[in-house]
Design a protein around this motif. Structure first.
Motif, PDB file in Angstrom:
ATOM      1  N   MET A  58       0.823  -1.204   0.000  1.00 26.14           N
ATOM      2  CA  MET A  58       0.000   0.000   0.000  1.00 26.14           C
ATOM      3  C   MET A  58       0.859   1.258   0.000  1.00 26.14           C
ATOM      4  SD  MET A  58      -2.757  -1.544   2.748  1.00 26.14           S
ATOM      5  CE  MET A  58      -4.004  -0.256   2.700  1.00 26.14           C
ATOM      6  N   THR A  59       1.977   1.206   0.737  1.00 24.01           N
ATOM      7  CA  THR A  59       2.879   2.352   0.768  1.00 24.01           C
ATOM      8  C   THR A  59       3.558   2.557  -0.579  1.00 24.01           C
ATOM      9  OG1 THR A  59       3.266   2.145   3.151  1.00 24.01           O
ATOM     10  CG2 THR A  59       4.946   3.304   1.859  1.00 24.01           C
ATOM     11  N   GLY A  60       4.016   1.474  -1.192  1.00 25.82           N
ATOM     12  CA  GLY A  60       4.608   1.594  -2.519  1.00 25.82           C
ATOM     13  C   GLY A  60       3.621   2.158  -3.522  1.00 25.82           C
ATOM     14  N   PHE A  61       2.378   1.677  -3.452  1.00 20.44           N
ATOM     15  CA  PHE A  61       1.313   2.162  -4.344  1.00 20.44           C
ATOM     16  C   PHE A  61       1.100   3.660  -4.150  1.00 20.44           C
ATOM     17  CE2 PHE A  61      -3.250   2.862  -5.229  1.00 20.44           C
ATOM     18  CZ  PHE A  61      -3.348   2.322  -6.506  1.00 20.44           C
ATOM     19  N   LEU A  62       0.994   4.088  -2.896  1.00 20.59           N
ATOM     20  CA  LEU A  62       0.807   5.504  -2.593  1.00 20.59           C
ATOM     21  C   LEU A  62       1.958   6.345  -3.143  1.00 20.59           C
ATOM     22  CD1 LEU A  62      -0.589   7.839  -1.010  1.00 20.59           C
ATOM     23  CD2 LEU A  62       0.744   7.116   0.986  1.00 20.59           C
TER      24      LEU A  62
END
Length: 347
Positions: free
Chosen positions: A182-186
């Motif tokens: 989720m952090t990479g996506f953000l």
């Protein structure tokens, strides 16, 4: 026309999933040897179309390629992990792979109690809880994957394809192996905004808090969370929730939105949603699992953690869907190399 984003392991992963339980006529199975490799799933089960299924494909490949005997136990709940591990020890397993971050404590306890058995665990690294320094048992190996890297690329794809200017992500549980996606996506969305003077919004994760189904099994919960995001304007949904995430893909398909799958190539493992998918963030878990088993068979097993990255093809993106603009696809190739070269730091 779909475009491949460089990752050699994706093709192997697709083949292993498609052939799980089958074997081509021109590929004879190896002669059986006196070695038993075993596996315990997490509560998502081996038919999760995600990381349990792909890890099982690695065990199946080891059976075919190395001739090992195999045994599996499918966990119905978190409370069963320790007992399931003990059952496989009692069966005489020489090597046991556990699947998932939640089995970390049970795996350490089993490894400490059974020094003659080699253990590998998918999505977990043994560390000291106070110093966070690595401290694996001598006979236990973590198989980890820097999924933030391809998730960054997926975020860029989502932002570059979105027509509404809003994309959404949700997880199963708020644990590191979920939030790394989720952090990479953000960060990928944020990079797109910076590079293109855009303002694509991410709902469901702000880098600290977000939306979670609180399990990995309930597809109805996943569908409900995704429907709420779609009602808020999201036209791309990135579920990181195992089988519960399939509900997110259903919501996206029903609303004629897009989805991005995780762990496996969704066009192989969840083909009914392929027409909805922009891409998938994939992990070469089958390859890592089989290698850990082979190392044990050959008395070359070590407790050194394995880390899959874009550089070693341990993680990557599956084919990009035909709806992804060509200029976005071309940029993703460039960004992939920038991450490998260290010009972009993810996480």
């Amino acid at each position: 026309m779909k475009k491949t984003v460089g990752m050699a392991a994706v093709a192997a992963l697709a083949l292993s999933l498609a052939a799980c339980g089958e074997r081509a006529e021109d590929s004879p199975q190896a002669e059986e040897i006196d070695f038993k490799a075993c596996m315990v799933s997490d509560s998502g089960g081996f038919d999760d179309k995600s990381f349990n299924q792909t890890s099982l494909a690695g065990l199946t490949a080891a059976e075919d390629d190395l001739g090992v005997q195999t045994a599996t136990i499918e966990s119905a709940s978190d409370a069963e992990y320790a007992d399931n591990l003990q059952s496989l020890v009692d069966e005489g397993c020489n090597q046991i792979t556990t699947v998932g971050f939640l089995l970390g404590d049970a795996t350490r306890e089993a490894a400490d109690a059974n020094p003659d058995v080699d253990f590998a665990i998918v999505d977990f690294e043994f560390t000291d809880p106070e110093t966070f320094e690595p401290n694996p048992p001598d006979n236990a190996k973590g198989l980890t994957f820097d999924t933030g890297q391809p998730s960054f690329l997926a975020g860029y794809v989502a932002a570059g394809t979105s027509e509404s200017g809003t994309v959404g992500t949700f997880g199963g549980l708020n644990i590191p192996t979920v939030t790394i996606f989720m952090t990479g996506f953000l960060q990928g969305v944020e990079y797109y905004n910076e590079e293109n003077d855009a303002d694509v919004k991410v709902i469901g994760w702000d880098g600290k808090d977000g939306s979670f189904t609180e399990d990995f099994e309930d597809q109805a919960k996943g569908q409900q969370v995704a429907e709420q995001m779609i009602q808020q304007g999201a036209d791309v949904i990135f579920p990181v929730a195992g089988p519960a995430g399939l509900g997110g893909l259903k919501a996206a398909q029903d609303a004629e939105a897009w989805g991005i799958w995780v762990d496996t190539d969704g066009c192989v493992s969840a083909a009914e949603y392929c027409d909805t998918l922009l891409t998938s963030v994939v992990k070469g878990m089958d390859v890592a699992v089989e290698q850990a088993i082979e190392d044990s068979v050959n008395d070359e097993f070590t407790n050194e953690v394995y880390r899959g990255t874009l550089e070693n093809d341990g993680v990557g993106l599956a084919d990009l869907g035909e709806d992804v603009p060509s200029e976005v696809a071309d940029k993703v190739e460039e960004l992939r190399q920038m991450i490998i070269d260290g010009e972009i730091q993810v996480g």
